[in-house]
Design a protein around this motif. Structure first.
Motif, PDB file in Angstrom:
ATOM      1  N   GLY A  57     -17.636  42.757  16.149  1.00 30.77           N
ATOM      2  CA  GLY A  57     -17.948  41.490  16.518  1.00 30.77           C
ATOM      3  C   GLY A  57     -18.508  40.012  15.689  1.00 30.77           C
ATOM      4  O   GLY A  57     -17.598  39.710  15.204  1.00 30.77           O
ATOM      5  N   ARG A  58     -19.631  40.017  15.936  1.00 29.91           N
ATOM      6  CA  ARG A  58     -20.392  38.753  15.177  1.00 29.91           C
ATOM      7  C   ARG A  58     -20.648  38.589  13.144  1.00 29.91           C
ATOM      8  O   ARG A  58     -21.329  39.505  12.872  1.00 29.91           O
ATOM      9  N   THR A  59     -20.456  37.482  12.703  1.00 26.01           N
ATOM     10  CA  THR A  59     -20.631  37.302  11.275  1.00 26.01           C
ATOM     11  C   THR A  59     -21.249  35.907  11.614  1.00 26.01           C
ATOM     12  O   THR A  59     -21.007  35.278  11.500  1.00 26.01           O
ATOM     13  N   VAL A  60     -22.314  36.643  11.016  1.00 26.88           N
ATOM     14  CA  VAL A  60     -23.436  34.269  11.100  1.00 26.88           C
ATOM     15  C   VAL A  60     -23.746  34.760   8.861  1.00 26.88           C
ATOM     16  O   VAL A  60     -23.977  36.011   8.624  1.00 26.88           O
ATOM     17  N   ILE A  61     -24.064  32.660   8.248  1.00 24.73           N
ATOM     18  CA  ILE A  61     -23.918  33.055   7.480  1.00 24.73           C
ATOM     19  C   ILE A  61     -25.455  31.985   7.446  1.00 24.73           C
ATOM     20  O   ILE A  61     -25.138  31.305   8.190  1.00 24.73           O
ATOM     21  N   PHE A  62     -26.507  32.224   6.588  1.00 27.44           N
ATOM     22  CA  PHE A  62     -27.313  31.398   5.827  1.00 27.44           C
ATOM     23  C   PHE A  62     -27.901  31.103   4.868  1.00 27.44           C
ATOM     24  O   PHE A  62     -27.432  31.729   4.504  1.00 27.44           O
ATOM     25  N   GLN A  63     -28.336  30.096   4.353  1.00 26.08           N
ATOM     26  CA  GLN A  63     -28.415  30.010   2.801  1.00 26.08           C
ATOM     27  C   GLN A  63     -30.805  29.591   2.702  1.00 26.08           C
ATOM     28  O   GLN A  63     -30.775  28.991   4.071  1.00 26.08           O
ATOM     29  N   PHE A  64     -31.190  29.896   2.090  1.00 24.72           N
ATOM     30  CA  PHE A  64     -32.147  29.444   1.994  1.00 24.72           C
ATOM     31  C   PHE A  64     -32.274  29.076   0.351  1.00 24.72           C
ATOM     32  O   PHE A  64     -31.403  29.670  -0.429  1.00 24.72           O
ATOM     33  N   PRO A  65     -33.481  28.111  -0.361  1.00 29.14           N
ATOM     34  CA  PRO A  65     -33.515  27.743  -1.118  1.00 29.14           C
ATOM     35  C   PRO A  65     -33.672  28.569  -2.620  1.00 29.14           C
ATOM     36  O   PRO A  65     -32.934  28.917  -3.807  1.00 29.14           O
ATOM     37  N   SER A  66     -34.181  29.758  -2.102  1.00 27.04           N
ATOM     38  CA  SER A  66     -34.459  30.720  -3.030  1.00 27.04           C
ATOM     39  C   SER A  66     -34.864  32.242  -2.421  1.00 27.04           C
ATOM     40  O   SER A  66     -35.229  32.208  -1.179  1.00 27.04           O
TER      41      SER A  66
END
Length: 103
Positions: free
Chosen positions: A56-65
């Motif tokens: 299905g779906r792949t999501v990518i997100f980032q955090f500062p730490s």
């Protein structure tokens, strides 16, 4: 690694779009509350080598730490909202990857 970014990669299949949409409606506000940045999502990823665990779906997100990623995931508001994701999808994985510290 406290000043290194952390990335969250999710892989899931949406089986109830209306329920999942309720999750999407509140997701970005909580993501931004914890300093998160959404990179992308893809419903048609291309697997290049090895076992193919994706669905299905792949999501990518980032955090500062990593601490910010932990705070996001453990936020009671996010956990309440994530019930919509859990009800509307079949989760394959939700993974945190530690980034490299700034040079």
């Amino acid at each position: 690694m406290s000043d290194a970014p952390a990335y969250v990669i999710g892989n899931f299949t949406i089986h109830d779009k209306d329920v999942y949409r309720e999750y999407e409606k509140g997701f970005f506000t909580i993501l931004k509350k914890h300093g998160g940045t959404f990179f992308t999502y893809d419903d048609n990823t291309v697997h290049l080598e090895g076992s193919d665990p994706r669905q299905g779906r792949t999501v990518i997100f980032q955090f500062p730490s990593a601490a910010a990623a932990d705070a996001w995931y453990n936020d009671p508001e996010y956990q309440a909202l994530s019930e919509h994701r859990r009800a509307g999808t079949s989760l394959v994985s939700l993974t945190m990857v530690h980034g490299l510290p700034p040079r």
